[in-house]
Scaffold this active site. Structure first.
Site, PDB file in Angstrom:
ATOM      1  N   ASP A 167       1.020  -1.405  -0.116  1.00 39.19           N
ATOM      2  CA  ASP A 167       0.180   0.078   0.057  1.00 39.19           C
ATOM      3  C   ASP A 167       1.001   1.298   0.179  1.00 39.19           C
ATOM      4  OD1 ASP A 167      -2.196   1.855   0.679  1.00 39.19           O
ATOM      5  OD2 ASP A 167      -3.390   0.131   1.043  1.00 39.19           O
ATOM      6  N   GLY A 189       4.781  -0.585  -3.915  1.00 40.23           N
ATOM      7  CA  GLY A 189       3.795   0.106  -3.246  1.00 40.23           C
ATOM      8  C   GLY A 189       3.077   1.006  -4.128  1.00 40.23           C
ATOM      9  N   HIS A 190       2.176   1.811  -3.300  1.00 44.23           N
ATOM     10  CA  HIS A 190       1.296   2.804  -3.912  1.00 44.23           C
ATOM     11  C   HIS A 190       1.588   4.328  -3.721  1.00 44.23           C
ATOM     12  CE1 HIS A 190      -2.371  -0.167  -3.403  1.00 44.23           C
ATOM     13  NE2 HIS A 190      -1.227  -0.736  -4.142  1.00 44.23           N
ATOM     14  N   GLY A 191       3.182   4.546  -3.368  1.00 44.36           N
ATOM     15  CA  GLY A 191       3.757   5.913  -3.341  1.00 44.36           C
ATOM     16  C   GLY A 191       3.514   6.560  -2.048  1.00 44.36           C
TER      17      GLY A 191
END
Length: 337
Positions: A167, A189-191
């Site tokens: 995430d 991940g999602h940054g």
């Protein structure tokens, strides 16, 4: 408190609860700390809180890297190994590895967290927090495993850390201000995300967030601001500086339609600056996806060149955003103020 080296210590859910008499509290962890095995049902069946280790109302907490050997904090538990018994597995799956609540003037350094069931480090209602030289690892497929989550906190600094999760590497949520992120390696991940904000019509407030010197590698997103439709409040005075992207799906995002596609105006986003962004993208380089009625104003993009693999063309899209452009900017952003 000292946990000696070359051992492995079994620790169940525990809350180190203040206030404490000394002005400075030192926790030195040299060994590996693990959770009880998933087979020990008696440990987890009694869990009613969403944490494994928590420090609450503790001021002046120091995980001191100057005391040799350098401290090391390791959380080790693999999500697929959790049992599926309905009477207690939900407590484990929702647990956060390290939770810091209502703490002030706290410093944590040189810790490692591996495979947390949910967020690895959560900072809530705290002030004067420094996190540096952290190593956070989780599979890219593991849900809700944010590396560092900051909420209702101020004067928070995260620096010189390596974070890979399923995430957000770092998420900054409502009630947070004066947050500085510097020198982070993120991926998978999602940054790094501001939000999500305004869920269920809530009023959000995030301001004075500075993100710089971050490298994203093989992530879904890069720098992102995400809000729900119908929310209220604001996210403002946010800057992203000296950012590198390596094979990132969506490097630059403002999403005011995080889960809803109605036309209702949501959390106002303003005074956002992007400076010196470089790298490669697998999909849409820039997406400023804003609601009508002035949802995104005073957006500045100064020097940004993001291409596809092999210098192939990339695209940007923009809706209802007031964007000022300066310097070389590629891909071309279609809406300007």
């Amino acid at each position: 408190m000292v946990v000696p080296a070359r051992r492995s210590f079994l620790v169940g859910p525990v809350n180190f609860h203040g206030p404490c008499a000394p002005g400075r509290i030192t926790v030195q962890v040299q060994a590996k700390i693990t959770v009880p095995p998933s087979t020990v049902v008696s440990t987890w069946s009694r869990v009613r809180n969403n944490y494994w280790l928590m420090f609450s109302r503790v001021d002046g907490l120091l995980d001191d890297p100057t005391i040799p050997p350098k401290p090391r904090y390791i959380y080790h538990k693999t999500i697929p190994n959790f049992p599926t018994s309905r009477n207690w597995t939900s407590a484990i799956k929702d647990s956060q590895a390290l939770k810091l609540v209502r703490c002030n003037n706290l410093e944590v350094s040189r810790i490692s967290s591996k495979d947390s069931p949910q967020m690895h480090v959560a900072i809530l209602q705290s002030s004067g927090i420094t996190l540096r030289k952290l190593t956070v690892t989780a599979p890219g497929s593991s849900p809700n495993t944010d590396g560092i989550h900051i909420e209702q906190s101020q004067n928070v600094r995260v620096a010189d850390s390596r974070i890979g999760t399923g995430d957000d590497c770092i998420s900054v949520s409502s009630g947070s201000r004066f947050v500085a992120v510097n020198g982070i390696e993120c991926g998978p991940g999602h940054g790094v995300s501001i939000g999500s904000l305004g869920k269920n019509g809530d009023t959000a407030a995030v301001e004075f967030v500075d993100v710089r010197n971050v490298r994203f590698t093989d992530t879904m997103n890069g720098v992102r601001i995400k809000t729900w439709e119908g929310g209220q409040g604001y996210a403002k005075s946010i800057s992203f500086t000296n950012i590198e992207f390596d094979n990132v799906d969506h490097p630059v995002l403002i999403d005011q339609f995080y889960r809803d596609r109605s036309v209702q105006v949501g959390v106002a986003i303003s005074n956002v600056t992007y400076s010196n962004l470089r790298g490669t993208s697998r999909a849409t380089t820039v997406a400023f996806d804003c609601s009508g009625g002035g949802g995104c104003t005073d957006i500045h993009v100064n020097s940004m060149v993001i291409t596809g693999p092999g210098a192939r063309r990339t695209v940007a899209r923009c809706r209802n955003a007031q964007v000022a452009i300066s310097g070389q900017v590629y891909a071309e952003i279609p809406c300007r103020s």
